[in-house]
Design an enzyme around this catalytic site. Structure first.
Site, PDB file in Angstrom:
ATOM      1  N   TYR A  36       0.858  -1.186   0.000  1.00 38.93           N
ATOM      2  CA  TYR A  36       0.000   0.000   0.000  1.00 38.93           C
ATOM      3  C   TYR A  36       0.898   1.240   0.000  1.00 38.93           C
ATOM      4  O   TYR A  36       1.905   1.272   0.706  1.00 38.93           O
ATOM      5  CB  TYR A  36      -0.884   0.003   1.260  1.00 38.93           C
ATOM      6  N   ASP A  41       9.240   1.640   0.503  1.00 39.46           N
ATOM      7  CA  ASP A  41       8.241   2.412   1.234  1.00 39.46           C
ATOM      8  C   ASP A  41       8.292   1.971   2.699  1.00 39.46           C
ATOM      9  O   ASP A  41       7.766   0.914   3.078  1.00 39.46           O
ATOM     10  CB  ASP A  41       6.854   2.172   0.631  1.00 39.46           C
ATOM     11  N   LYS A  54       4.540   8.019   9.553  1.00 37.18           N
ATOM     12  CA  LYS A  54       3.976   7.383  10.753  1.00 37.18           C
ATOM     13  C   LYS A  54       4.783   7.658  12.021  1.00 37.18           C
ATOM     14  O   LYS A  54       4.685   8.733  12.588  1.00 37.18           O
ATOM     15  CB  LYS A  54       3.876   5.866  10.519  1.00 37.18           C
TER      16      LYS A  54
HETATM   17  C1  LIG Z   1       3.298   1.495   3.605  1.00 34.70           C
HETATM   18  C2  LIG Z   1       2.476   2.740   3.521  1.00 34.70           C
HETATM   19  N1  LIG Z   1       2.794   3.645   2.587  1.00 34.70           N
HETATM   20  C3  LIG Z   1       2.113   4.807   2.477  1.00 34.70           C
HETATM   21  C4  LIG Z   1       1.056   5.100   3.304  1.00 34.70           C
HETATM   22  C5  LIG Z   1       0.309   6.372   3.162  1.00 34.70           C
HETATM   23  O1  LIG Z   1       0.531   7.182   4.255  1.00 34.70           O
HETATM   24  P1  LIG Z   1      -0.526   8.343   4.677  1.00 34.70           P
HETATM   25  O2  LIG Z   1      -1.784   7.648   5.053  1.00 34.70           O
HETATM   26  O3  LIG Z   1       0.165   9.015   5.809  1.00 34.70           O
HETATM   27  O4  LIG Z   1      -0.687   9.220   3.484  1.00 34.70           O
HETATM   28  C6  LIG Z   1       0.704   4.185   4.306  1.00 34.70           C
HETATM   29  C7  LIG Z   1      -0.431   4.452   5.212  1.00 34.70           C
HETATM   30  O5  LIG Z   1      -0.932   3.616   5.884  1.00 34.70           O
HETATM   31  C8  LIG Z   1       1.430   2.966   4.412  1.00 34.70           C
HETATM   32  O6  LIG Z   1       1.112   2.051   5.331  1.00 34.70           O
END
Ligand SMILES: Cc1ncc(COP(=O)(O)O)c(C=O)c1O
Length: 432
Positions: A149, A231, A259
């Site tokens: 994700y 990521d 996060k």
């Molecule tokens: C692995 C990963 N990348 C990107 C995101 C996107 O982050 P945000 O919700 O702060 O935009 C998330 C959010 O849960 C994530 O878990």
């Protein structure tokens, strides 16, 4: 909406009020009634301290969601709060850059293996999108291979089944590939030669990478002229100080963090090699709040605390103990085919499976209603923070014990669907 459960009366009323003016009544799918059974979950929270939170009805919970993994130290961590308050005395957003940006960037370049230069954002999505734009700019290519994700922006969400509003011209440029399947990624490169700008992936979530998988992905990306992006929005500061790249010994071209970095304050970072990052002198990645100082001050305090105290070890240790205990409880209740636990101890993920008496969504909903009623706010993972105490985790174990016994009994009797008096939650989309 008739309120049947007095325990969540205020929360249910507030949701009714919210839904008149806020679609879904929440800002995040994972905080909404899509993910929590209305009438059986608080829906709104008011305060937190350490590893606990309180809802509008005054109920207390051990929080195993921890602000969707953003609260790594605990709510109202004294060191982070002090840093925020001290900065608040000086001001929040300014008309020029501040030294805090440099101080935080220097820390990140010191601790994250691939970080030679740094840019900041507010959400994880800001920086995954910035990474993708950078990769497209430096390669002159359009396609992206993605696993896991990566946020709400068009380039990623277009490739999921939650893609309403994303033009197909954008959606078709992102290709999802399955984790741990190097052949599938190779096939993507072969079917669109010299068209991929980047491979972006979560280093790990539920599945353990086979030996050498990450290196193979990196080599394949390089061979095909694409950038390799990790990521680390979740894994950063949780898997290891320098992220999963440090744990796995693989240094990507670019990586994204968010996060945990601000212990709940809105801050994210894109880090990477100078040869690519320098291009941001021309690529447009520019926001009003990119240099907002309370979040920068918080992130500096978080990193300093993680370096000073055994935060990560503590979380791994507690996570392993909790997972072992819960696994034994699952086995003891004969539920090992119904609930499995995946992932590393610092972020254990629960997986629910169909049973002849009920499908996985019904089982998950029952699980949530019972755990929450027992005072544990959980979705489908153990998002532990440094502040969770022994007593907190004992309460979690007790809630599991009650819940799993009830679940096992209902499945045996075949009456789970009748017993469950709550709207069934459904996945936002299958991502992990
Ligand atoms: C692995 C990963 N990348 C990107 C995101 C996107 O982050 P945000 O919700 O702060 O935009 C998330 C959010 O849960 C994530 O878990």
């Amino acid at each position: 909406m008739t309120i049947t459960n007095k325990r969540y009366q205020q929360g249910t009323r507030m949701l009714e009020r919210a839904e008149r003016i806020i679609p879904l009544g929440a800002q995040t799918f994972s905080r909404s009634r899509v993910q929590f059974p209305v009438g059986h979950a608080p829906m709104f929270l008011e305060s937190g301290a350490g590893g606990r939170v309180w809802d509008l009805d005054g109920n207390e919970y051990i929080d195993l969601i921890c602000g969707l993994l953003s609260v790594i130290l605990g709510y109202r961590d004294p060191d982070v709060d002090r840093a925020i308050c001290q900065q608040l005395e000086k001001g929040i957003s300014f008309s020029m850059a501040t030294a805090l940006e440099v101080e935080l960037a220097e820390r990140l370049t010191r601790i994250i293996p691939c970080a030679e230069m740094v840019r900041f954002g507010k959400n994880g999505s800001d920086v995954t999108t910035a990474a993708v734009r950078l990769a497209r700019a430096v390669t002159g290519r359009k396609r992206i291979a993605a696993s896991g994700y990566h946020g709400w922006h068009d380039w990623y969400i277009g490739a999921t089944n939650r893609n309403l509003g994303v033009p197909p011209e954008v959606a078709t440029l992102t290709h999802k590939f399955p984790y741990n399947d190097i052949e599938a990624l190779d096939q993507l490169f072969r079917s669109h030669p010299e068209e991929f700008a980047a491979v972006i992936m979560e280093p790990m979530n539920t599945v353990e990478p086979y030996d050498g998988y990450m290196e193979e992905v990196q080599a394949l990306a390089k061979e095909n002229g694409a950038l390799f992006i990790l990521d680390e929005i979740i894994t950063g500061f949780r898997f290891a100080m320098g992220g999963a790249q440090q744990l796995f010994g693989v240094t990507p071209d670019l990586a994204t963090f968010g996060k945990s970095m601000g212990n709940g304050m809105p801050i994210a970072a894109l880090v990477g090699k100078v040869e690519y990052m320098r291009s941001f002198e021309d690529i447009f990645f520019s926001t009003t709040f990119g240099g907002e100082t309370l979040s920068l001050a918080a992130a500096i305090a978080v990193i300093d605390k993680i370096e000073r105290e055994p935060v990560i070890d503590n979380i791994w240790h507690k996570g392993a103990r909790l997972a072992d205990t819960v696994q034994a409880q699952i086995n003891g209740c004969g539920l090992s085919d119904v609930i499995t636990i995946a992932g590393r101890p610092c972020w254990k993920i629960l997986q629910f499976h169909d049973h002849p008496a009920a499908d996985r969504n019904v089982i998950k909903t029952f699980f949530l209603t019972s755990m929450i009623a027992e005072g544990v706010l959980i979705n489908a993972s153990h998002n532990l923070c440094y502040a969770h105490s022994k007593a907190d985790l004992l309460r979690v174990e007790k809630a599991y014990s009650v819940t799993l016994e009830r679940l096992s009994e209902c499945l045996k009797k075949g009456n789970l669907v009748e017993v469950l008096d709550a709207p069934v939650v459904r996945p936002v989309f299958a991502v992990r």
